[in-house]
Design an enzyme around this catalytic site. Sequence first.
Site: not given
Ligand SMILES: Nc1nc2c(ncn2[C@@H]2O[C@H](COP(=O)(O)OP(=O)(O)OP(=O)(O)O)[C@@H](O)[C@H]2O)c(=O)[nH]1
Length: 264
Positions: A78
């Site tokens: 974020q």
């Molecule tokens: N369809 C799909 N959705 C994904 C994939 N990887 C993550 N998501 C979705 O994307 C959203 C964010 O995933 P996170 O892993 O929490 O993202 P992040 O980058 O860690 O986010 P922050 O911790 O806020 O920085 C979630 O709803 C996941 O389920 C993927 O390979 N395919």
Amino acid sequence: MFSLFYGLWKYIFSKTEFHVLILGIDKAGKTTLLEKLKSVHSNLEGLPPDRIIPTVGLNIGRIEVANSKLVFWDLGGQPGLRSIWEKYYEEAHAVIYVIDAACPSRFEDAKSALEKVLRHDDLQGAPLLILANKQDLTDAASAEELARYLDLKKLDERVYIFEAVSAYDGMGIKESVEWLVEVMERSKRTEMLRARAGVTGPVKRKWGLVSTWRGLQKFMSACILTSSEQDDLQLWLFPSPMVAVLIGKKDQMRKKKCQVCAEE
Ligand SMILES: Nc1nc2c(ncn2[C@@H]2O[C@H](COP(=O)(O)OP(=O)(O)OP(=O)(O)O)[C@@H](O)[C@H]2O)c(=O)[nH]1
Ligand SMILES: [Mg+2]
């Protein structure tokens, strides 16, 4: 005697540890990727996607690949949390930068955050793995499309690759990690971090140093000197895979060591 064989055992079987930063803007899929990495590369079941919440602090994951231990640091993406990223740069051997390839409206944000990362002096020479994530979604941009879009100028001197992956179904993850290990083992950045930590000698590659007779001979000659000071032991090496252990005099051992050195 025990210390000699323990030293040899440790030398051969100990693994090199690498620190890998997982960066990217929020919702790119970093934490989901980390959990998938754990399940692909270890027997551990990662958290299922529906139990993953936005990251505020730091998630740490460890896996072992071939002769290496990888420690992943997954940070929150974020906007208000991105200023924390740089606190981890100095110790990182490499960076994984995750992009939601199915969300073009956020490409510009992802690009400018990545450019800022690449400008930072503390990450000089760190290999970069850029992941076009969410390939399970039909409208996801390919790795090539994303590379064209990002058109990064600061990559000239850096070892990098774009890979298409899915943190959901695991597509591309194994290959990406194998690439990362390979480049980290060879990178100048790793050499620099090892020198800073006071570790000498090359990074072990699989059976690296001991894979050749010469390497084994060099290593064992160093052992002879060490053990001779402590245990009054003598080790003689023969030009075969066999190693004979004899009790002997220290000065003979030093002589043997000098012969080995003189051959070089
Ligand atoms: N369809 C799909 N959705 C994904 C994939 N990887 C993550 N998501 C979705 O994307 C959203 C964010 O995933 P996170 O892993 O929490 O993202 P992040 O980058 O860690 O986010 P922050 O911790 O806020 O920085 C979630 O709803 C996941 O389920 C993927 O390979 N395919
Ligand atoms: Mg997260």
